[in-house]
Scaffold this motif. Structure first.
Motif, PDB file in Angstrom:
ATOM      1  N   MET A   1       0.815  -1.214   0.000  1.00  0.00           N
ATOM      2  CA  MET A   1       0.000   0.000   0.000  1.00  0.00           C
ATOM      3  C   MET A   1       0.849   1.265   0.000  1.00  0.00           C
ATOM      4  SD  MET A   1      -3.424  -0.493   2.301  1.00  0.00           S
ATOM      5  CE  MET A   1      -4.842  -1.358   1.611  1.00  0.00           C
ATOM      6  N   VAL A   2       1.937   1.283   0.754  1.00  0.00           N
ATOM      7  CA  VAL A   2       2.781   2.480   0.807  1.00  0.00           C
ATOM      8  C   VAL A   2       3.406   2.740  -0.557  1.00  0.00           C
ATOM      9  CG1 VAL A   2       4.807   3.523   1.863  1.00  0.00           C
ATOM     10  CG2 VAL A   2       3.219   2.192   3.264  1.00  0.00           C
ATOM     11  N   ALA A   3       3.980   1.695  -1.163  1.00  0.00           N
ATOM     12  CA  ALA A   3       4.579   1.854  -2.487  1.00  0.00           C
ATOM     13  C   ALA A   3       3.525   2.228  -3.527  1.00  0.00           C
ATOM     14  CB  ALA A   3       5.292   0.565  -2.896  1.00  0.00           C
ATOM     15  N   LEU A   4       2.338   1.643  -3.411  1.00  0.00           N
ATOM     16  CA  LEU A   4       1.266   1.961  -4.345  1.00  0.00           C
ATOM     17  C   LEU A   4       0.797   3.399  -4.181  1.00  0.00           C
ATOM     18  CD1 LEU A   4      -0.325   0.502  -6.541  1.00  0.00           C
ATOM     19  CD2 LEU A   4      -2.033  -0.104  -4.821  1.00  0.00           C
ATOM     20  N   PHE A   5       0.732   3.854  -2.949  1.00  0.00           N
ATOM     21  CA  PHE A   5       0.339   5.241  -2.709  1.00  0.00           C
ATOM     22  C   PHE A   5       1.361   6.202  -3.312  1.00  0.00           C
ATOM     23  CE2 PHE A   5       0.460   9.078  -0.078  1.00  0.00           C
ATOM     24  CZ  PHE A   5      -0.846   9.507  -0.195  1.00  0.00           C
ATOM     25  N   GLU A   6       2.646   5.930  -3.133  1.00  0.00           N
ATOM     26  CA  GLU A   6       3.677   6.776  -3.724  1.00  0.00           C
ATOM     27  C   GLU A   6       3.606   6.750  -5.249  1.00  0.00           C
ATOM     28  OE1 GLU A   6       7.358   5.453  -2.162  1.00  0.00           O
ATOM     29  OE2 GLU A   6       7.045   6.330  -0.162  1.00  0.00           O
ATOM     30  N   LEU A   7       3.269   5.590  -5.809  1.00  0.00           N
ATOM     31  CA  LEU A   7       3.187   5.472  -7.267  1.00  0.00           C
ATOM     32  C   LEU A   7       2.045   6.311  -7.837  1.00  0.00           C
ATOM     33  CD1 LEU A   7       4.161   4.124  -9.894  1.00  0.00           C
ATOM     34  CD2 LEU A   7       2.608   2.227  -9.387  1.00  0.00           C
ATOM     35  N   VAL A   8       0.835   6.167  -7.274  1.00  0.00           N
ATOM     36  CA  VAL A   8      -0.303   6.921  -7.812  1.00  0.00           C
ATOM     37  C   VAL A   8      -0.156   8.419  -7.527  1.00  0.00           C
ATOM     38  CG1 VAL A   8      -1.853   4.952  -7.634  1.00  0.00           C
ATOM     39  CG2 VAL A   8      -1.675   6.526  -5.719  1.00  0.00           C
ATOM     40  N   THR A   9       0.506   8.762  -6.414  1.00  0.00           N
ATOM     41  CA  THR A   9       0.751  10.183  -6.140  1.00  0.00           C
ATOM     42  C   THR A   9       1.744  10.762  -7.132  1.00  0.00           C
ATOM     43  OG1 THR A   9       0.332   9.804  -3.783  1.00  0.00           O
ATOM     44  CG2 THR A   9       1.467  11.832  -4.380  1.00  0.00           C
ATOM     45  N   GLY A  10       2.803  10.006  -7.442  1.00  0.00           N
ATOM     46  CA  GLY A  10       3.775  10.474  -8.418  1.00  0.00           C
ATOM     47  C   GLY A  10       3.201  10.606  -9.809  1.00  0.00           C
ATOM     48  N   MET A  11       2.204   9.793 -10.142  1.00  0.00           N
ATOM     49  CA  MET A  11       1.551   9.874 -11.453  1.00  0.00           C
ATOM     50  C   MET A  11       0.456  10.928 -11.494  1.00  0.00           C
ATOM     51  SD  MET A  11       1.250   5.782 -12.289  1.00  0.00           S
ATOM     52  CE  MET A  11       0.428   6.072 -13.861  1.00  0.00           C
ATOM     53  N   GLY A  12       0.187  11.580 -10.375  1.00  0.00           N
ATOM     54  CA  GLY A  12      -0.846  12.606 -10.344  1.00  0.00           C
ATOM     55  C   GLY A  12      -2.256  12.057 -10.351  1.00  0.00           C
ATOM     56  N   LEU A  13      -2.445  10.816  -9.904  1.00  0.00           N
ATOM     57  CA  LEU A  13      -3.763  10.183  -9.922  1.00  0.00           C
ATOM     58  C   LEU A  13      -4.445  10.171  -8.567  1.00  0.00           C
ATOM     59  CD1 LEU A  13      -2.922   7.055 -12.133  1.00  0.00           C
ATOM     60  CD2 LEU A  13      -3.938   9.226 -12.862  1.00  0.00           C
ATOM     61  N   TYR A  14      -3.750  10.616  -7.539  1.00  0.00           N
ATOM     62  CA  TYR A  14      -4.326  10.541  -6.192  1.00  0.00           C
ATOM     63  C   TYR A  14      -5.600  11.379  -6.105  1.00  0.00           C
ATOM     64  CZ  TYR A  14      -4.901  11.195  -1.180  1.00  0.00           C
ATOM     65  OH  TYR A  14      -5.410  11.238   0.092  1.00  0.00           O
ATOM     66  N   GLY A  15      -6.636  10.780  -5.512  1.00  0.00           N
ATOM     67  CA  GLY A  15      -7.906  11.472  -5.355  1.00  0.00           C
ATOM     68  C   GLY A  15      -8.834  11.329  -6.540  1.00  0.00           C
ATOM     69  N   SER A  16      -8.502  10.493  -7.524  1.00  0.00           N
ATOM     70  CA  SER A  16      -9.341  10.301  -8.704  1.00  0.00           C
ATOM     71  C   SER A  16      -9.766   8.835  -8.811  1.00  0.00           C
ATOM     72  CB  SER A  16      -8.601  10.716  -9.979  1.00  0.00           C
ATOM     73  OG  SER A  16      -7.497   9.874 -10.216  1.00  0.00           O
ATOM     74  N   TYR A  17     -10.710   8.594  -9.719  1.00  0.00           N
ATOM     75  CA  TYR A  17     -11.146   7.226  -9.954  1.00  0.00           C
ATOM     76  C   TYR A  17      -9.990   6.325 -10.386  1.00  0.00           C
ATOM     77  CZ  TYR A  17     -16.083   8.602  -9.793  1.00  0.00           C
ATOM     78  OH  TYR A  17     -17.318   9.044  -9.399  1.00  0.00           O
ATOM     79  N   TRP A  18      -9.090   6.851 -11.212  1.00  0.00           N
ATOM     80  CA  TRP A  18      -8.022   6.037 -11.780  1.00  0.00           C
ATOM     81  C   TRP A  18      -7.041   5.552 -10.719  1.00  0.00           C
ATOM     82  CZ3 TRP A  18      -9.046   4.105 -16.236  1.00  0.00           C
ATOM     83  CH2 TRP A  18      -9.834   4.814 -17.139  1.00  0.00           C
ATOM     84  N   ALA A  19      -6.966   6.216  -9.597  1.00  0.00           N
ATOM     85  CA  ALA A  19      -6.113   5.737  -8.505  1.00  0.00           C
ATOM     86  C   ALA A  19      -6.630   4.422  -7.937  1.00  0.00           C
ATOM     87  CB  ALA A  19      -6.033   6.781  -7.402  1.00  0.00           C
ATOM     88  N   VAL A  20      -7.924   4.165  -8.086  1.00  0.00           N
ATOM     89  CA  VAL A  20      -8.521   2.907  -7.637  1.00  0.00           C
ATOM     90  C   VAL A  20      -8.585   1.885  -8.769  1.00  0.00           C
ATOM     91  CG1 VAL A  20     -10.585   1.873  -6.600  1.00  0.00           C
ATOM     92  CG2 VAL A  20      -9.864   4.165  -5.921  1.00  0.00           C
ATOM     93  N   ILE A  21      -8.784   2.372  -9.998  1.00  0.00           N
ATOM     94  CA  ILE A  21      -9.019   1.464 -11.128  1.00  0.00           C
ATOM     95  C   ILE A  21      -7.730   0.810 -11.619  1.00  0.00           C
ATOM     96  CG2 ILE A  21      -9.770   1.393 -13.532  1.00  0.00           C
ATOM     97  CD1 ILE A  21     -11.811   3.578 -12.827  1.00  0.00           C
ATOM     98  N   LEU A  22      -6.707   1.609 -11.891  1.00  0.00           N
ATOM     99  CA  LEU A  22      -5.503   1.068 -12.535  1.00  0.00           C
ATOM    100  C   LEU A  22      -4.771   0.012 -11.698  1.00  0.00           C
ATOM    101  CD1 LEU A  22      -3.983   4.200 -14.325  1.00  0.00           C
ATOM    102  CD2 LEU A  22      -5.327   2.323 -15.282  1.00  0.00           C
ATOM    103  N   PRO A  23      -4.616   0.174 -10.372  1.00  0.00           N
ATOM    104  CA  PRO A  23      -3.934  -0.885  -9.613  1.00  0.00           C
ATOM    105  C   PRO A  23      -4.671  -2.224  -9.604  1.00  0.00           C
ATOM    106  CG  PRO A  23      -3.901   1.165  -8.382  1.00  0.00           C
ATOM    107  CD  PRO A  23      -4.837   1.368  -9.529  1.00  0.00           C
ATOM    108  N   SER A  24      -5.949  -2.220  -9.980  1.00  0.00           N
ATOM    109  CA  SER A  24      -6.737  -3.453  -9.982  1.00  0.00           C
ATOM    110  C   SER A  24      -7.020  -3.965 -11.383  1.00  0.00           C
ATOM    111  CB  SER A  24      -8.076  -3.214  -9.256  1.00  0.00           C
ATOM    112  OG  SER A  24      -7.878  -2.713  -7.962  1.00  0.00           O
ATOM    113  N   ALA A  25      -6.256  -3.489 -12.380  1.00  0.00           N
ATOM    114  CA  ALA A  25      -6.538  -3.832 -13.774  1.00  0.00           C
ATOM    115  C   ALA A  25      -6.141  -5.248 -14.142  1.00  0.00           C
ATOM    116  CB  ALA A  25      -5.832  -2.843 -14.703  1.00  0.00           C
ATOM    117  N   ALA A  26      -5.495  -5.997 -13.263  1.00  0.00           N
ATOM    118  CA  ALA A  26      -5.131  -7.397 -13.528  1.00  0.00           C
ATOM    119  C   ALA A  26      -4.975  -8.092 -12.192  1.00  0.00           C
ATOM    120  CB  ALA A  26      -3.840  -7.487 -14.341  1.00  0.00           C
TER     121      ALA A  26
END
Length: 302
Positions: A151-176
């Motif tokens: 979770m910590v690494a995933l949070f840093e990843l979505v924050t670095g991609m600018g996705l934090y706080g959006s739908y895609w922060a939940v969708i993309l990590p669960s795409a497979a």
């Protein structure tokens, strides 16, 4: 000493016993079969009652009046059915907005998961490349890692991609999912290889084989992958709670937190809210249960 009478019977049909001992044995065998069937039916009925009772109790509490709940006189069926719990929840919280968020996120995750898992499963099943077995084992090994570890690494990843706080922060990590890839590989390996080889001899490429042969034969698998990913995404709580920061983007599981009071809980409202959360998944399973069971059976999963 009397001999049993043997009658001519058509080929392939069992001979009818004519002697008294044979008839007695046949009657005892039929009696045991009827008793065994009755015992299995009663056991299955009892198991269904145990499994369905929590859902039934959820409906009872959701449709009971607040006075009946607070008075401690709750029965197996309420004296008076009321929708006051549902109305109170809808008036106090944006339930329809949270429901729409859950539907949008879950459907998007399910579609992406089915697409990625099917393609990866076909690649691991019929495409030979260097390191495919090692890569497949590495993929399966990720199932041993709980989501809390990353979770910590995933949070840093979505924050670095600018996705934090959006739908895609939940969708993309669960795409497979590793289990979905494994399930797809096992199912596709069960498709007759002669069909695939015949298509390749006719000049079909990998995409043509996948789209024209594998996909039409994978309807049970698609139903299983879709329902599994939909159920997991619909009930996901921990990661959406971290990744979504705005109230209007919350999903139904997060919304249940708002019904937990500091000094007490609104049990009627909580059960009404939980019933809204559970009902769509139950309906989807009842509709697609035939494909769900076929997909597991043909994948070799018991």
């Amino acid at each position: 000493m009397s001999q049993p009478i043997v009658t001519d019977t058509p080929a392939g049909t069992p001979a009818v016993p004519t002697s008294a001992p044979d008839r007695a044995r046949a009657q005892r065998r039929r009696r045991r079969q009827r008793i065994g069937t009755a015992v299995r039916f009663v056991a299955a009925l009892a198991l269904c009652a145990v499994l369905l009772f929590p859902l039934y109790w959820m409906v009872v509490v959701a449709l009971s009046s607040r006075a009946e709940l607070l008075g401690g006189t709750l029965r197996l069926w309420p004296r008076e059915l009321t929708l006051s719990n549902v109305e109170r929840v809808f008036a106090a919280f944006p339930v329809l907005t949270w429901f729409g968020n859950s539907v949008a996120i879950s459907l998007t995750v399910s579609l992406l998961t089915v697409t990625v898992n099917l393609m990866a499963g076909y690649a691991f099943a019929h495409l030979r490349f260097r390191g495919s077995n090692v890569l497949f084992l590495l993929c399966l090994s990720t199932m041993m890692l709980p989501v809390q570890v990353i979770m910590v690494a995933l949070f840093e990843l979505v924050t670095g991609m600018g996705l934090y706080g959006s739908y895609w922060a939940v969708i993309l990590p669960s795409a497979a999912s590793a289990f979905g890839i494994f399930l797809a590989r096992q199912f596709i390996l069960g498709i007759p290889r002669d069909l695939i080889e015949a298509a390749r001899l006719d000049g079909a490429g990998n995409w043509s084989v996948f789209s024209r042969i594998v996909l039409p034969l994978s309807k049970p698998l698609i139903a299983v992958l879709f329902f599994m990913s939909l159920l997991q995404s619909w009930n996901d709580f921990a990661w959406p709670l971290i990744a979504l920061k705005q109230n209007e983007l919350f999903t139904l599981p997060i919304g249940l937190l708002y019904l937990q009071g500091q000094f007490g809980s609104d049990y009627g409202g909580t059960m009404a809210f939980a019933l809204l959360d559970v009902a769509p998944m139950v309906a989807i399973f009842l509709i697609f249960q035939r494909y769900f069971i076929q997909g597991f059976a043909r994948s070799g999963i018991r």
